[in-house]
Motif scaffolding. Structure first.
Motif, PDB file in Angstrom:
ATOM      1  N   GLY A 164      -1.047  16.265  76.675  1.00  0.00           N
ATOM      2  CA  GLY A 164      -1.807  16.998  77.689  1.00  0.00           C
ATOM      3  C   GLY A 164      -0.920  17.488  78.817  1.00  0.00           C
ATOM      4  N   ALA A 165      -0.012  16.634  79.283  1.00  0.00           N
ATOM      5  CA  ALA A 165       0.910  17.037  80.350  1.00  0.00           C
ATOM      6  C   ALA A 165       1.833  18.151  79.859  1.00  0.00           C
ATOM      7  N   PHE A 166       2.336  18.036  78.639  1.00  0.00           N
ATOM      8  CA  PHE A 166       3.196  19.075  78.075  1.00  0.00           C
ATOM      9  C   PHE A 166       2.467  20.415  78.033  1.00  0.00           C
ATOM     10  N   LEU A 167       1.241  20.407  77.554  1.00  0.00           N
ATOM     11  CA  LEU A 167       0.479  21.656  77.464  1.00  0.00           C
ATOM     12  C   LEU A 167       0.197  22.250  78.842  1.00  0.00           C
ATOM     13  N   GLN A 168      -0.057  21.401  79.836  1.00  0.00           N
ATOM     14  CA  GLN A 168      -0.307  21.909  81.185  1.00  0.00           C
ATOM     15  C   GLN A 168       0.951  22.521  81.798  1.00  0.00           C
ATOM     16  N   PHE A 169       2.120  21.888  81.574  1.00  0.00           N
ATOM     17  CA  PHE A 169       3.363  22.470  82.096  1.00  0.00           C
ATOM     18  C   PHE A 169       3.723  23.749  81.359  1.00  0.00           C
ATOM     19  N   LEU A 170       3.442  23.802  80.063  1.00  0.00           N
ATOM     20  CA  LEU A 170       3.678  25.020  79.299  1.00  0.00           C
ATOM     21  C   LEU A 170       2.801  26.157  79.831  1.00  0.00           C
ATOM     22  N   ARG A 171       1.545  25.874  80.100  1.00  0.00           N
ATOM     23  CA  ARG A 171       0.630  26.860  80.657  1.00  0.00           C
ATOM     24  C   ARG A 171       1.086  27.308  82.051  1.00  0.00           C
ATOM     25  N   TYR A 172       1.504  26.331  82.862  1.00  0.00           N
ATOM     26  CA  TYR A 172       1.993  26.639  84.205  1.00  0.00           C
ATOM     27  C   TYR A 172       3.189  27.587  84.128  1.00  0.00           C
ATOM     28  N   MET A 173       4.125  27.295  83.232  1.00  0.00           N
ATOM     29  CA  MET A 173       5.304  28.148  83.113  1.00  0.00           C
ATOM     30  C   MET A 173       4.934  29.541  82.629  1.00  0.00           C
ATOM     31  N   TYR A 174       3.971  29.629  81.743  1.00  0.00           N
ATOM     32  CA  TYR A 174       3.525  30.939  81.266  1.00  0.00           C
ATOM     33  C   TYR A 174       2.912  31.749  82.409  1.00  0.00           C
ATOM     34  N   LEU A 175       2.087  31.094  83.212  1.00  0.00           N
ATOM     35  CA  LEU A 175       1.439  31.798  84.316  1.00  0.00           C
ATOM     36  C   LEU A 175       2.412  32.179  85.427  1.00  0.00           C
ATOM     37  N   LYS A 176       3.468  31.399  85.614  1.00  0.00           N
ATOM     38  CA  LYS A 176       4.430  31.631  86.697  1.00  0.00           C
ATOM     39  C   LYS A 176       5.722  32.287  86.221  1.00  0.00           C
ATOM     40  N   ARG A 177       5.763  32.795  85.011  1.00  0.00           N
ATOM     41  CA  ARG A 177       6.996  33.328  84.438  1.00  0.00           C
ATOM     42  C   ARG A 177       7.594  34.483  85.239  1.00  0.00           C
ATOM     43  N   ALA A 178       6.785  35.208  85.963  1.00  0.00           N
ATOM     44  CA  ALA A 178       7.282  36.353  86.736  1.00  0.00           C
ATOM     45  C   ALA A 178       8.110  35.922  87.949  1.00  0.00           C
ATOM     46  N   GLU A 179       7.976  34.672  88.376  1.00  0.00           N
ATOM     47  CA  GLU A 179       8.694  34.208  89.567  1.00  0.00           C
ATOM     48  C   GLU A 179      10.160  33.923  89.308  1.00  0.00           C
ATOM     49  N   GLY A 180      10.550  33.804  88.064  1.00  0.00           N
ATOM     50  CA  GLY A 180      11.957  33.632  87.734  1.00  0.00           C
ATOM     51  C   GLY A 180      12.357  32.196  87.470  1.00  0.00           C
ATOM     52  N   TYR A 181      13.545  32.084  86.886  1.00  0.00           N
ATOM     53  CA  TYR A 181      14.069  30.798  86.441  1.00  0.00           C
ATOM     54  C   TYR A 181      14.245  29.793  87.572  1.00  0.00           C
ATOM     55  N   VAL A 182      14.758  30.232  88.703  1.00  0.00           N
ATOM     56  CA  VAL A 182      15.053  29.311  89.806  1.00  0.00           C
ATOM     57  C   VAL A 182      13.799  28.560  90.246  1.00  0.00           C
ATOM     58  N   TYR A 183      12.670  29.234  90.282  1.00  0.00           N
ATOM     59  CA  TYR A 183      11.430  28.591  90.714  1.00  0.00           C
ATOM     60  C   TYR A 183      10.793  27.744  89.615  1.00  0.00           C
ATOM     61  N   LEU A 184      11.231  27.957  88.386  1.00  0.00           N
ATOM     62  CA  LEU A 184      10.664  27.206  87.264  1.00  0.00           C
ATOM     63  C   LEU A 184      11.516  26.010  86.844  1.00  0.00           C
ATOM     64  N   ARG A 185      12.649  25.803  87.497  1.00  0.00           N
ATOM     65  CA  ARG A 185      13.521  24.687  87.108  1.00  0.00           C
ATOM     66  C   ARG A 185      12.808  23.338  87.114  1.00  0.00           C
ATOM     67  N   PRO A 186      12.031  22.999  88.142  1.00  0.00           N
ATOM     68  CA  PRO A 186      11.321  21.712  88.085  1.00  0.00           C
ATOM     69  C   PRO A 186      10.333  21.637  86.917  1.00  0.00           C
ATOM     70  N   ALA A 187       9.647  22.730  86.655  1.00  0.00           N
ATOM     71  CA  ALA A 187       8.679  22.731  85.549  1.00  0.00           C
ATOM     72  C   ALA A 187       9.388  22.625  84.199  1.00  0.00           C
ATOM     73  N   ILE A 188      10.536  23.269  84.070  1.00  0.00           N
ATOM     74  CA  ILE A 188      11.296  23.183  82.816  1.00  0.00           C
ATOM     75  C   ILE A 188      11.759  21.743  82.585  1.00  0.00           C
ATOM     76  N   ALA A 189      12.247  21.096  83.630  1.00  0.00           N
ATOM     77  CA  ALA A 189      12.697  19.709  83.508  1.00  0.00           C
ATOM     78  C   ALA A 189      11.541  18.801  83.097  1.00  0.00           C
ATOM     79  N   LEU A 190      10.410  18.955  83.749  1.00  0.00           N
ATOM     80  CA  LEU A 190       9.260  18.110  83.416  1.00  0.00           C
ATOM     81  C   LEU A 190       8.662  18.471  82.056  1.00  0.00           C
ATOM     82  N   LEU A 191       8.743  19.726  81.668  1.00  0.00           N
ATOM     83  CA  LEU A 191       8.286  20.130  80.342  1.00  0.00           C
ATOM     84  C   LEU A 191       9.097  19.419  79.262  1.00  0.00           C
ATOM     85  N   MET A 192      10.400  19.320  79.458  1.00  0.00           N
ATOM     86  CA  MET A 192      11.248  18.610  78.496  1.00  0.00           C
ATOM     87  C   MET A 192      10.908  17.130  78.445  1.00  0.00           C
ATOM     88  N   VAL A 193      10.647  16.533  79.599  1.00  0.00           N
ATOM     89  CA  VAL A 193      10.270  15.117  79.632  1.00  0.00           C
ATOM     90  C   VAL A 193       9.014  14.888  78.803  1.00  0.00           C
TER      91      VAL A 193
END
Length: 128
Positions: free
Chosen positions: A24-53
């Motif tokens: 459930g957490a993985f799917l929520q972070f994946l959805r979050y990253m999809y919705l925020k993809r326009a903001e760029g990599y720098v702003y998604l670094r925390p979400a990418i790290a937690l998505l991997m976890v």
């Protein structure tokens, strides 16, 4: 009706619980990253790290849960080494990325390196 809960059944149930939470957490972070993809990599670094976890945790917990389920129901099973290596590697990399992203400026860039060295030492010490 009484339920007998031995260690093996507890391990199966506990990993089923954590598997569903991790997925459930993985799917929520994946959805979050999809919705925020326009903001760029720098702003998604925390979400990418937690998505991997959460992806690594989902793989490991799912494998342990399914293996315990098969064992508890008398089914033949084998150790799924590659699932554990893949899930554990993603989980470990995600944890190290999380440390790197969230560590304070006082720690500098060394916090994740020191943690990695300590983890390697603990692993080697355990395996010898």
């Amino acid at each position: 009706m009484s339920i007998y809960l031995n260690e093996s059944k507890f391990l199966e149930g506990f990993n089923a619980f954590l598997f569903v939470l991790s997925a459930g957490a993985f799917l929520q972070f994946l959805r979050y990253m999809y919705l925020k993809r326009a903001e760029g990599y720098v702003y998604l670094r925390p979400a990418i790290a937690l998505l991997m976890v959460w992806l690594g945790s989902t793989i490991v917990r799912g494998d342990v849960w399914w293996t315990r389920h098969l064992i508890n129901n008398g089914q033949p099973t084998a150790l799924h080494t590659w699932n554990l290596i893949l899930g554990g590697s993603l989980l470990g990399a995600g944890i190290l990325c999380s440390i790197r992203v969230f560590s304070s400026d006082e720690c500098g860039d060394r916090a994740w390196i020191i943690t990695l060295i300590c983890a390697i030492i603990a692993t080697v010490w355990t395996l010898t």
